[in-house]
Structure formats: C-alpha cells, structure tokens
Design a protein around this motif. Structure first.
Motif, PDB file in Angstrom:
ATOM      1  N   ASP A 195       4.182  -4.221 -43.334  1.00 53.30           N
ATOM      2  CA  ASP A 195       5.610  -4.064 -43.608  1.00 53.30           C
ATOM      3  C   ASP A 195       6.413  -5.247 -43.069  1.00 53.30           C
ATOM      4  O   ASP A 195       7.647  -5.222 -43.098  1.00 53.30           O
ATOM      5  CB  ASP A 195       6.136  -2.753 -43.021  1.00 53.30           C
ATOM      6  CG  ASP A 195       5.894  -2.638 -41.512  1.00 53.30           C
ATOM      7  OD1 ASP A 195       5.341  -3.585 -40.919  1.00 53.30           O
ATOM      8  OD2 ASP A 195       6.255  -1.599 -40.929  1.00 53.30           O
ATOM      9  N   LYS A 196       5.700  -6.270 -42.552  1.00 54.17           N
ATOM     10  CA  LYS A 196       6.287  -7.519 -42.053  1.00 54.17           C
ATOM     11  C   LYS A 196       7.040  -7.333 -40.739  1.00 54.17           C
ATOM     12  O   LYS A 196       7.727  -8.229 -40.272  1.00 54.17           O
ATOM     13  CB  LYS A 196       7.224  -8.151 -43.099  1.00 54.17           C
ATOM     14  CG  LYS A 196       6.606  -8.287 -44.490  1.00 54.17           C
ATOM     15  CD  LYS A 196       7.623  -8.809 -45.486  1.00 54.17           C
ATOM     16  CE  LYS A 196       7.084  -8.754 -46.905  1.00 54.17           C
ATOM     17  NZ  LYS A 196       8.094  -9.197 -47.906  1.00 54.17           N
ATOM     18  N   GLN A 197       6.900  -6.161 -40.126  1.00 51.53           N
ATOM     19  CA  GLN A 197       7.647  -5.836 -38.920  1.00 51.53           C
ATOM     20  C   GLN A 197       6.796  -5.984 -37.651  1.00 51.53           C
ATOM     21  O   GLN A 197       5.578  -5.773 -37.673  1.00 51.53           O
ATOM     22  CB  GLN A 197       8.171  -4.402 -38.978  1.00 51.53           C
ATOM     23  CG  GLN A 197       9.155  -4.131 -40.106  1.00 51.53           C
ATOM     24  CD  GLN A 197       9.628  -2.692 -40.109  1.00 51.53           C
ATOM     25  OE1 GLN A 197       9.635  -2.022 -39.074  1.00 51.53           O
ATOM     26  NE2 GLN A 197      10.023  -2.211 -41.280  1.00 51.53           N
ATOM     27  N   VAL A 198       7.479  -6.329 -36.562  1.00 52.84           N
ATOM     28  CA  VAL A 198       6.914  -6.248 -35.219  1.00 52.84           C
ATOM     29  C   VAL A 198       7.643  -5.107 -34.525  1.00 52.84           C
ATOM     30  O   VAL A 198       8.878  -5.088 -34.462  1.00 52.84           O
ATOM     31  CB  VAL A 198       7.114  -7.560 -34.434  1.00 52.84           C
ATOM     32  CG1 VAL A 198       6.513  -7.449 -33.038  1.00 52.84           C
ATOM     33  CG2 VAL A 198       6.507  -8.737 -35.195  1.00 52.84           C
ATOM     34  N   LYS A 199       6.871  -4.134 -34.016  1.00 52.60           N
ATOM     35  CA  LYS A 199       7.481  -2.962 -33.396  1.00 52.60           C
ATOM     36  C   LYS A 199       7.077  -2.837 -31.935  1.00 52.60           C
ATOM     37  O   LYS A 199       6.003  -3.286 -31.528  1.00 52.60           O
ATOM     38  CB  LYS A 199       7.098  -1.680 -34.156  1.00 52.60           C
ATOM     39  CG  LYS A 199       7.848  -1.501 -35.471  1.00 52.60           C
ATOM     40  CD  LYS A 199       7.729  -0.076 -35.997  1.00 52.60           C
ATOM     41  CE  LYS A 199       8.697   0.161 -37.158  1.00 52.60           C
ATOM     42  NZ  LYS A 199       8.672   1.577 -37.601  1.00 52.60           N
ATOM     43  N   LEU A 200       7.957  -2.167 -31.180  1.00 51.38           N
ATOM     44  CA  LEU A 200       7.742  -1.910 -29.760  1.00 51.38           C
ATOM     45  C   LEU A 200       7.908  -0.419 -29.526  1.00 51.38           C
ATOM     46  O   LEU A 200       8.928   0.173 -29.905  1.00 51.38           O
ATOM     47  CB  LEU A 200       8.762  -2.695 -28.930  1.00 51.38           C
ATOM     48  CG  LEU A 200       8.678  -2.543 -27.413  1.00 51.38           C
ATOM     49  CD1 LEU A 200       7.561  -3.433 -26.860  1.00 51.38           C
ATOM     50  CD2 LEU A 200      10.009  -2.929 -26.763  1.00 51.38           C
TER      51      LEU A 200
END
Length: 359
Positions: free
Chosen positions: A97-102
């Motif tokens: 989804d092209k996202q970096v999540k925390l």
C-alpha cells in the motif's frame, strides 16, 4: 589467500534428522496468507510477523515455548516487512500500500508515518549520527531510501538508489541495501544522507537476502541461485576474508542422469551472540554456518514447504522460520493446501556456536 569471487563448497560437519526438529513449537493462529517477514523484540519475548493477508501480527512466547497472539493491525495491501524499535515499545512495517506504519504496543494504536511512490519492500529502525538519533528507514520499489522521524509526516531525508529495493539490513552504523540488477549500496549511518559506496554483488543472479554482521563490519548476501557471499566493508578485510559458496542445492539421479536443483536463499540471519549465520530457502531447509571456519555447523531436513522468512530472538536460543508459499513458481502454484505456518526451533549451542579452532 583471497576467497573473493571464488566459489567454495562449505564443508558439512553435522546433518540433522527429523528428531532434531521434534521440539519445535508450531505457532497457533498463524497468518492467513504467505508470511513475508518475522522480527523479534530486542527487549522481551515477543515477535511480529507480516503477511500477504495485509496484517501484522504480534505474538508472545512463554517460558515453555508456547505462543499466544497479543495484537494485530492492518495495512491496505500485502505487508512485506516488519521490525521493532530498539526499546521494544513499537513495531514498524511497510507494504504494497506504499505506506510505512508504526504500531504502539501500549496504546494499541497504528499510524502511518511515511509513504513512498511504490510498494515498500523493507523497513528498519536505525540510530543515525554521533548522537544516535532514532529514525525509521524504508526502502521501496520507487528506487528510494527514505528516513522518517516518527513525529512528522515528511521524510527527513531521501536517497536516490540505482534500482528497486529488494532487501535491506543494518547493524551498528552500517546500512546495506540490495537492489535490482545486483547493486549493493553501503551507507555509513554516521553520514546517513549519502551512499558511501555502491558495489556489484559477487553473485551472478538476483539478490534475495542480506544480513549485516553484528560487529557492523560486513554483510552476508544470498541470491536466487543457491549461493551465499560473505562480504566486508574494508577492502583489505574483503581481500583476505571475503568468499562465496554454494548452498541450498539438491542432487537427484533419474534414469541414470544426475539432475541439480537450485533454490533461492530467501533469508539470512546473524546469531546475536555468536555471530554465526542461518540461511533458509525455497527448498524448505535451513542451515547454520560458521563463516570464519568456512563450514556448516548443522543442516536440517526439508520442511513441508518453502521457508519465506526467519529470525533469531534477542539471545539466539530461538530460531523462527515461516513456512509458506514464496511465489517463486508463480501464482498458479499457490493453493489452499500449501502450508502456512511459523515454527520456533529451540537452538542448542552445538548447532549455532563456533567450533573451537584447531591448533
């Protein structure tokens, strides 16, 4: 003698049997699709697993080795990488989804902290500069490496890479990125905004996996052709100690003809205490290696499916392997009967500790 660009066959000392796998723990409630990555907390007996089912799951390992799911959060597409922050309070992830999540363990909340223009293939938590500033770094198929302060939405730095990111790892102040077309980009995290040097992989085919040495002075690299290379950053060390070797291959004799089957090395891990290494591949096998003695400490029988990811826990007494489809034969070979599980193998010193040097 230099082993660089020479191919040596690592000698075998011990071959495991099914009995050596009998104490393995099968993780309950595994991901529902192929497992892309596994990462252990550096502070406690927890691990995260990312999957093509768009989820990141967090498990706790009890003293008797049993596991229990503790948390789960989602991306909008398959998740390709997961890691922990050094204090063990948060999990980071990146995906298609092209996202970096925390994800914050205490609050149970997930937030997007970064984005790329194409899928995110690898994430790491690193400490940059002389002040050891904590930063999330992500590598993408958009041919960039981006650094993120978890409190702001824009990257604090972006590095243009020669090709798409396939694999990445860090240790101490070393960050190594393997891209398409066999480029290997080496970054000194004391000066994280530029590439220190770019080299070409000594292996002839596509890079699949990289792990940095615990000392931060080199890295191990695996390819789709069943070869591994041990590399050093310093040119003198490389000329003296670097070498490549064949592994994850199988010989079969049919009708009087011998056939050689070659498998991708999907994962390489460094033991956090002894500095030995584990390789795992599409053949469903994993092996423990002593790079300094140039031999295999122990090789294990094939599991019932490809190994897609693996990891040691913080003290190296657990080696986790994910058995699931690795897409190497295309979409048509994936089916509901293919295994999808995580095994926790309790390691013994004789499996992972270097042998005493002969005098």
């Amino acid at each position: 003698m230099s082993f660089f660009n020479k191919s040596t066959t690592a000698t075998s000392t011990t071959v495991a049997t099914e009995a050596d796998l009998s104490n393995d723990i099968i993780v309950q409630n595994p991901p529902e699709d192929s497992i892309s990555d596994i990462s252990f907390s550096p502070q406690a007996e927890f691990f995260s697993a990312s999957s093509w089912d768009k989820k990141v799951r967090i498990y706790e390992v009890s003293a008797n080795g049993s596991t229990e799911g503790r948390a789960m959060y989602e991306h909008d597409a398959p998740v390709l990488s997961t890691r922990w922050t050094s204090d063990g309070t948060k999990v980071i992830s990146g995906g298609c989804d092209k996202q970096v999540k925390l994800y914050d363990i205490q609050s149970g909340q997930a937030q997007q902290i970064g984005a790329h223009d194409a899928p995110v293939k690898a994430v790491r938590f690193v400490e940059c500069g002389p002040t050891n500033t904590p930063v999330v770094v992500s590598g993408s198929w958009d041919k960039t490496l981006r650094y993120w302060d978890t409190r702001t939405p824009n990257p604090i730095a972006t590095i243009q890479l020669p090709e798409r990111v396939y694999t990445m790892d860090s240790s101490q102040k070393l960050l190594v990125v393997g891209t398409a077309e066999r480029h290997v980009c080496i970054i000194d995290l004391n000066n994280p905004q530029q590439i220190r040097k770019t080299v070409t992989s000594p292996l002839k085919w596509q890079t699949r996996s990289i792990t940095c040495y615990p000392q931060g002075n080199g890295y191990a690299l695996g390819s789709i052709e069943g070869r591994c290379a041990f590399q050093y950053i310093d040119d003198t060390e490389q000329s003296q100690l670097g070498f490549t070797f064949k592994c994850h291959r199988k010989q079969e004799t049919k009708g009087g003809r011998t056939e050689s089957h070659i498998f991708a090395i999907n994962s390489i891990c460094a033991h956090p205490v002894y500095g030995t290494f584990a390789t795992a591949g599409s053949d469903g096998c994993f092996n423990f290696w002593d790079k300094d003695a140039k031999h295999r400490l122990k090789g294990f029988p094939a599991l019932n499916g490809s190994i897609t990811a693996s990891a040691f826990n913080r003290n190296g007494n657990i080696y986790a392997v994910a058995v699931s489809y690795d897409w190497s034969k295309g979409y048509s070979f994936n089916n509901p009967q293919y295994p999808n599980l995580i095994r926790l193998h309790p390691t013994k010193d004789e499996e992972v500790k270097q042998k005493p040097k002969r005098r």
